[in-house]
Design a protein around this motif. Structure first.
Motif, PDB file in Angstrom:
ATOM      1  N   TRP A  45       0.949  -1.259   0.175  1.00 31.91           N
ATOM      2  CA  TRP A  45       0.043   0.080   0.194  1.00 31.91           C
ATOM      3  C   TRP A  45       0.767   1.270  -0.155  1.00 31.91           C
ATOM      4  O   TRP A  45       0.414   2.286  -0.296  1.00 31.91           O
ATOM      5  CB  TRP A  45      -0.973  -0.172   1.103  1.00 31.91           C
ATOM      6  N   ALA A  46       2.091   1.106   0.438  1.00 33.56           N
ATOM      7  CA  ALA A  46       2.811   2.424   0.550  1.00 33.56           C
ATOM      8  C   ALA A  46       3.945   2.338  -0.619  1.00 33.56           C
ATOM      9  O   ALA A  46       4.713   3.082  -0.755  1.00 33.56           O
ATOM     10  CB  ALA A  46       3.913   2.199   1.810  1.00 33.56           C
ATOM     11  N   ALA A  47       3.660   1.520  -1.654  1.00 31.76           N
ATOM     12  CA  ALA A  47       4.730   1.660  -2.892  1.00 31.76           C
ATOM     13  C   ALA A  47       4.866   2.830  -3.682  1.00 31.76           C
ATOM     14  O   ALA A  47       5.906   3.099  -4.223  1.00 31.76           O
ATOM     15  CB  ALA A  47       4.012   0.396  -3.774  1.00 31.76           C
ATOM     16  N   HIS A  48       3.685   3.817  -3.534  1.00 34.31           N
ATOM     17  CA  HIS A  48       3.809   4.905  -4.435  1.00 34.31           C
ATOM     18  C   HIS A  48       4.455   6.084  -3.313  1.00 34.31           C
ATOM     19  O   HIS A  48       4.085   7.286  -3.915  1.00 34.31           O
ATOM     20  CB  HIS A  48       2.599   5.258  -5.203  1.00 34.31           C
ATOM     21  N   THR A  49       4.836   6.004  -2.548  1.00 35.46           N
ATOM     22  CA  THR A  49       5.028   7.184  -1.330  1.00 35.46           C
ATOM     23  C   THR A  49       6.375   7.734  -2.210  1.00 35.46           C
ATOM     24  O   THR A  49       7.335   7.134  -2.580  1.00 35.46           O
ATOM     25  CB  THR A  49       5.360   6.783  -0.144  1.00 35.46           C
ATOM     26  N   SER A 199      -0.566   3.358  13.017  1.00 34.49           N
ATOM     27  CA  SER A 199       0.393   2.834  11.827  1.00 34.49           C
ATOM     28  C   SER A 199      -0.347   2.060  10.848  1.00 34.49           C
ATOM     29  O   SER A 199      -1.218   1.271  11.099  1.00 34.49           O
ATOM     30  CB  SER A 199       1.566   1.962  12.286  1.00 34.49           C
ATOM     31  N   HIS A 200      -0.393   2.635   9.461  1.00 31.10           N
ATOM     32  CA  HIS A 200      -0.935   1.831   8.359  1.00 31.10           C
ATOM     33  C   HIS A 200      -0.470   2.318   7.143  1.00 31.10           C
ATOM     34  O   HIS A 200       0.436   3.260   7.155  1.00 31.10           O
ATOM     35  CB  HIS A 200      -2.765   2.279   8.389  1.00 31.10           C
ATOM     36  N   ARG A 201      -0.727   1.161   6.072  1.00 30.42           N
ATOM     37  CA  ARG A 201      -0.017   1.409   4.852  1.00 30.42           C
ATOM     38  C   ARG A 201       1.519   1.582   4.942  1.00 30.42           C
ATOM     39  O   ARG A 201       2.373   2.257   4.665  1.00 30.42           O
ATOM     40  CB  ARG A 201      -0.394   2.701   4.029  1.00 30.42           C
ATOM     41  N   ASP A 231      -2.260  -3.429  18.095  1.00 27.94           N
ATOM     42  CA  ASP A 231      -3.628  -3.447  17.744  1.00 27.94           C
ATOM     43  C   ASP A 231      -4.291  -2.399  16.565  1.00 27.94           C
ATOM     44  O   ASP A 231      -3.827  -1.403  16.691  1.00 27.94           O
ATOM     45  CB  ASP A 231      -4.314  -3.187  18.949  1.00 27.94           C
ATOM     46  N   ASN A 232      -5.101  -2.953  15.621  1.00 24.17           N
ATOM     47  CA  ASN A 232      -5.812  -2.159  14.981  1.00 24.17           C
ATOM     48  C   ASN A 232      -4.873  -1.426  13.426  1.00 24.17           C
ATOM     49  O   ASN A 232      -5.333  -0.945  12.737  1.00 24.17           O
ATOM     50  CB  ASN A 232      -6.336  -0.874  15.441  1.00 24.17           C
ATOM     51  N   ALA A 233      -3.565  -1.969  13.369  1.00 25.93           N
ATOM     52  CA  ALA A 233      -2.870  -1.477  12.404  1.00 25.93           C
ATOM     53  C   ALA A 233      -3.223  -2.155  11.264  1.00 25.93           C
ATOM     54  O   ALA A 233      -3.647  -3.177  11.212  1.00 25.93           O
ATOM     55  CB  ALA A 233      -1.430  -1.877  12.623  1.00 25.93           C
ATOM     56  N   ARG A 234      -3.381  -1.809  10.035  1.00 24.74           N
ATOM     57  CA  ARG A 234      -3.833  -2.099   8.870  1.00 24.74           C
ATOM     58  C   ARG A 234      -3.008  -1.903   7.612  1.00 24.74           C
ATOM     59  O   ARG A 234      -2.166  -1.184   7.610  1.00 24.74           O
ATOM     60  CB  ARG A 234      -5.222  -1.671   8.542  1.00 24.74           C
ATOM     61  N   ASP A 235      -3.352  -2.587   6.475  1.00 24.73           N
ATOM     62  CA  ASP A 235      -2.538  -2.458   5.333  1.00 24.73           C
ATOM     63  C   ASP A 235      -0.883  -2.671   5.292  1.00 24.73           C
ATOM     64  O   ASP A 235      -0.152  -1.873   5.315  1.00 24.73           O
ATOM     65  CB  ASP A 235      -2.888  -1.253   4.701  1.00 24.73           C
ATOM     66  N   ILE A 236      -0.584  -3.612   6.385  1.00 27.26           N
ATOM     67  CA  ILE A 236       0.689  -3.988   6.688  1.00 27.26           C
ATOM     68  C   ILE A 236       1.233  -5.114   5.671  1.00 27.26           C
ATOM     69  O   ILE A 236       0.641  -6.063   5.679  1.00 27.26           O
ATOM     70  CB  ILE A 236       0.979  -4.432   8.181  1.00 27.26           C
ATOM     71  N   LEU A 237       2.332  -4.893   4.913  1.00 27.03           N
ATOM     72  CA  LEU A 237       2.980  -5.817   4.223  1.00 27.03           C
ATOM     73  C   LEU A 237       4.386  -6.207   4.824  1.00 27.03           C
ATOM     74  O   LEU A 237       5.273  -5.223   4.736  1.00 27.03           O
ATOM     75  CB  LEU A 237       2.948  -5.502   2.604  1.00 27.03           C
ATOM     76  N   ILE A 238       4.555  -7.658   5.009  1.00 28.66           N
ATOM     77  CA  ILE A 238       5.893  -7.923   5.450  1.00 28.66           C
ATOM     78  C   ILE A 238       6.222  -9.006   4.410  1.00 28.66           C
ATOM     79  O   ILE A 238       5.693 -10.186   4.514  1.00 28.66           O
ATOM     80  CB  ILE A 238       5.978  -8.567   6.745  1.00 28.66           C
ATOM     81  N   ILE A 239       7.311  -8.643   3.816  1.00 28.94           N
ATOM     82  CA  ILE A 239       7.658  -9.577   2.501  1.00 28.94           C
ATOM     83  C   ILE A 239       9.152  -9.611   2.239  1.00 28.94           C
ATOM     84  O   ILE A 239      10.082  -8.484   2.585  1.00 28.94           O
ATOM     85  CB  ILE A 239       7.116  -9.015   1.204  1.00 28.94           C
ATOM     86  N   LEU A 360      -4.358  -9.550  -3.743  1.00 23.30           N
ATOM     87  CA  LEU A 360      -2.752  -9.279  -3.624  1.00 23.30           C
ATOM     88  C   LEU A 360      -2.507  -7.748  -3.326  1.00 23.30           C
ATOM     89  O   LEU A 360      -3.216  -7.130  -4.089  1.00 23.30           O
ATOM     90  CB  LEU A 360      -2.016  -9.835  -4.612  1.00 23.30           C
ATOM     91  N   PRO A 361      -1.829  -7.577  -2.427  1.00 22.26           N
ATOM     92  CA  PRO A 361      -1.257  -6.007  -2.397  1.00 22.26           C
ATOM     93  C   PRO A 361      -0.682  -5.616  -3.466  1.00 22.26           C
ATOM     94  O   PRO A 361      -0.063  -6.654  -4.425  1.00 22.26           O
ATOM     95  CB  PRO A 361      -0.356  -6.138  -1.045  1.00 22.26           C
ATOM     96  N   PHE A 362      -0.407  -4.511  -3.843  1.00 19.15           N
ATOM     97  CA  PHE A 362       0.182  -3.940  -5.125  1.00 19.15           C
ATOM     98  C   PHE A 362       1.485  -4.265  -5.554  1.00 19.15           C
ATOM     99  O   PHE A 362       2.337  -4.416  -4.391  1.00 19.15           O
ATOM    100  CB  PHE A 362       0.185  -2.325  -5.132  1.00 19.15           C
ATOM    101  N   GLY A 363       1.763  -4.968  -6.493  1.00 17.91           N
ATOM    102  CA  GLY A 363       3.240  -5.333  -6.658  1.00 17.91           C
ATOM    103  C   GLY A 363       3.605  -6.780  -6.376  1.00 17.91           C
ATOM    104  O   GLY A 363       4.601  -7.112  -6.537  1.00 17.91           O
ATOM    105  N   VAL A 364       2.690  -7.435  -5.372  1.00 22.05           N
ATOM    106  CA  VAL A 364       3.356  -8.552  -4.730  1.00 22.05           C
ATOM    107  C   VAL A 364       3.029 -10.081  -5.761  1.00 22.05           C
ATOM    108  O   VAL A 364       1.548 -10.032  -6.298  1.00 22.05           O
ATOM    109  CB  VAL A 364       2.416  -8.922  -3.584  1.00 22.05           C
ATOM    110  N   LYS A 365       4.032 -10.375  -6.020  1.00 19.60           N
ATOM    111  CA  LYS A 365       3.901 -11.686  -6.913  1.00 19.60           C
ATOM    112  C   LYS A 365       4.404 -12.817  -5.977  1.00 19.60           C
ATOM    113  O   LYS A 365       5.707 -13.040  -6.170  1.00 19.60           O
ATOM    114  CB  LYS A 365       4.502 -11.683  -8.342  1.00 19.60           C
TER     115      LYS A 365
END
Length: 448
Positions: A45-49, A199-201, A231-239, A360-365
Motif C-alpha cells: 500500500w506504500a509502494a507509491h510514497t 500505523s497503516h500503509r 492493535d488495529n494496524a492495517r495495510d501491513i505488508l511483510i515480505i 494481492l497487495p500492489f506489486g506482490v507476486k
C-alpha cells in the motif's frame, strides 16, 4: 428566418463541442501516467510514497550523534528531503533514539561509502508519513545498561505513521522489537478512527531481523522479539525478510490487525513463529475487532532453540481472526514436518480459515516457498553488495543451521569497530527520483 437558423447552428456547435469535451476527459484520464513507484520493486500500500523525492539533498558529513552535518540534524529538518551520506562508519546514538517527526523523507544508506552506516546504542522511532528508509544497520544492544534497567529500544518502529517503507535494512540486537508497526490503540471513537490513528500503509521488505536480545535491559525480562504489529494496524505488508534467532514475534499481529506475510524466511524461532493475539485486558470497554491475516509462501526452519512440534502459526487471546494460508513450509532442525497451526489460548474464539485468497497487495507476486530460502539469503539486509561481518555471520549461520538466541551483543563479538571513511556524494551518479546508483557500487566477496 436566417437569424434563427444561424442561432440554432451555433447552439448545435456548442453542444457538439461540449459533447466532445465530455468524451475526451475520460480518455485523457485513462492516458495519464500511473503514479511513480518509490523505487523499482516497491510493493504494498506504500509502494507509491514519494518519500523525499523532489526535495533538497541533505548531506550527512559526520558520525557525531548530533550537531551540524549529523544524521539527527538531517532527520529533524523540515520539508521534503533526501538524506545522503558522505561518511561511513558507526554512529553512537548515546542511549537515545532518533525521532522522525517530519514527513516526506528518504534516508538513502546506499549512498554511504564502504562500510556503510551502522547506528548503535539507540534506535529509530518514526511517527511521520511518506518516509523511505533503505540500507541502514541499526543495532541498539544493551547500551551499557544493567539487566532489566527499563530502558529498551526497537531498532526501527513506526508509531502512528503511514505510507512508510523500510527496505533492505539490518535490524538486530534490539531490547524491544527489531522492527514494528505501532501507535495508539484507540485513537478516536470508532474502529475506523482507531485504524486511521495508528500505523497503516506500511511495507517491511527485504530486511534482516535477527538476534533480538532475550534477558537484557527490558523491564519485563526476556524480550527477544522480531516484529510486533500493534492493535488495529492495517495495510501491513511483510515480505522477503529474514527472521533469525528471535524467540517470538516472527512476526506477531495483535487485535484487529490486517496484514500480509509473504515469502519470509523464519530461522530458529523460539516458542512461537508467526502468531496473533488480542489481549482482552488491553481492550477493556472496547468491542473486539476481527483481524485478517494472509500467510503465503513462507519458509520456517526450526533450530536448536525451537521446541519440538512448534507450529508455523499460533493463535492466542480473544476475538476472531480471518486467516488465509497457502504454500507455507515448516520443518524442524532435522527436516521433519512441523504443524501448520496451533493455539495457546483456551478461549472458544479462534481463527476462521478463508477458502479464497484476498486480493494481492500492489506489486506482490509470491514465489514458491521452496525458493524462498535462497532468495532471502541472497537479497535481505543492508547493502547486499557490501555486507558487514555481523550480517555475514548471521546469514552463514542461517545457511548452516547454526547460531542461537542471545542475551547480549557481547556474546557475538559486541558492537562493530570500523574506521571512519569519506567520499563525496555526486548527484550525477544517482537517479534522484529512486535513489538507485547509475554505475556499479563497490562489492565485497560473496558469502561462501
Amino acid at each position: 428566418m436566417t437569424h434563427r437558423i444561424t442561432g440554432r447552428t451555433s447552439t448545435i456547435r456548442q453542444l457538439g463541442l461540449a459533447l466532445l469535451l465530455a468524451c475526451a476527459t475520460p480518455l485523457a484520464a485513462q492516458q495519464a501516467p500511473p503514479p511513480q513507484l518509490a523505487f523499482p520493486g516497491a510493493m504494498g500500500w506504500a509502494a507509491h510514497t514519494p518519500g523525499g523525492r523532489g526535495g533538497r539533498i541533505i548531506r550527512v558529513t559526520t558520525l557525531a550523534t548530533e550537531g551540524p552535518g549529523s544524521l539527527r540534524e538531517a532527520i529533524d529538518a523540515k520539508g521534503p528531503r533526501i538524506v545522503v551520506f558522505e561518511v561511513g562508519g558507526v554512529i553512537d546514538l548515546g542511549v537515545k533514539s532518533l525521532k522522525i517527526k517530519e514527513p516526506f523523507l528518504t534516508i538513502a544508506g546506499q549512498t554511504a561509502p564502504q562500510p556503510g552506516i551502522t547506528l548503535v546504542r539507540g534506535g529509530i522511532d518514526l511517527s511521520a508519513h511518506n518516509v523511505i528508509i533503505q540500507h541502514l544497520r541499526v543495532r541498539p544492544g544493551e547500551a551499557g545498561l544493567a539487566k532489566m534497567a527499563g530502558t529498551d529500544f526497537d531498532s526501527i518502529s513506526t508509531v502512528g505513521a503511514h505510507d512508510v517503507i523500510v527496505d533492505h535494512c539490518s535490524l538486530t540486537w534490539s531490547s524491544d522489537e527489531n522492527l514494528s508497526a505501532s501507535g495508539t490503540r484507540f485513537k478516536g471513537d470508532t474502529p475506523e478512527q482507531w485504524r486511521a490513528g495508528t500505523s497503516h500503509r506500511i511495507t517491511f521488505s527485504n530486511n534482516i531481523l535477527a538476534e533480538g536480545l532475550g534477558y537484557a535491559t527490558h523491564a519485563k525480562g526476556e524480550h527477544s522479539k522480531g516484529s510486533l504489529i500493534h492493535d488495529n494496524a492495517r495495510d501491513i505488508l511483510i515480505i522477503g525478510n529474514l527472521y533469525s534467532q528471535n524467540r517470538e514475534r516472527n512476526p506477531m499481529f495483535k487485535g484487529g490487525t490486517q496484514g500480509w506475510v509473504v515469502n519470509n524466511l523464519i530461522n530458529n524461532p523460539g516458542q512461537r513463529a508467526v502468531h496473533y493475539n488480542l489481549i482482552a485486558a488491553e481492550w477493556d470497554g472496547h468491542p473486539y475487532q476481527d483481524g485478517q491475516l494472509v500467510l503465503v509462501g513462507n519458509s520456517m526452519r526450526g533450530g536448536p532453540n525451537t521446541p519440538e512440534r512448534t507450529p508455523f502459526f499460533q493463535f492466542g487471546g480473544s476475538g476472531w481472526l480471518d486467516l488465509y494460508m497457502e504454500d507455507n513450509l515448516a520443518v524442524d532442525r532435522y527436516g521433519e514436518t512441523l504443524p501448520q497451526t496451533g493455539r495457546y489460548s483456551s478461549n472458544s474464539a479462534g481463527w476462521r480459515m478463508l477458502k479464497t485468497r484476498p486480493p494481492l497487495p500492489f506489486g506482490v507476486k509470491p514465489m514458491p516457498a521452496k525458493d524462498v530460502q535462497d532468495s532471502v539469503l541472497a537479497n535481505a539486509g543492508a547493502r547486499p553488495w557490501d555486507r558487514d561481518d555481523i550480517d555475514r555471520r548471521i546469514l552463514e549461520n542461517a545457511i548452516e543451521g547454526r547460531g542461537k538466541h542471545i542475551d547480549s551483543e557481547a556474546e557475538v563479538g559486541g558492537y562493530p569497530k570500523v574506521a571512519e571513511t569519506r567520499q563525496a556524494f555526486v548527484p550525477a551518479d544517482w537517479n534522484l527520483d529512486t535513489m538507485e546508483p547509475l554505475k556499479p557500487l563497490p562489492r565485497r566477496e560473496p558469502l561462501r
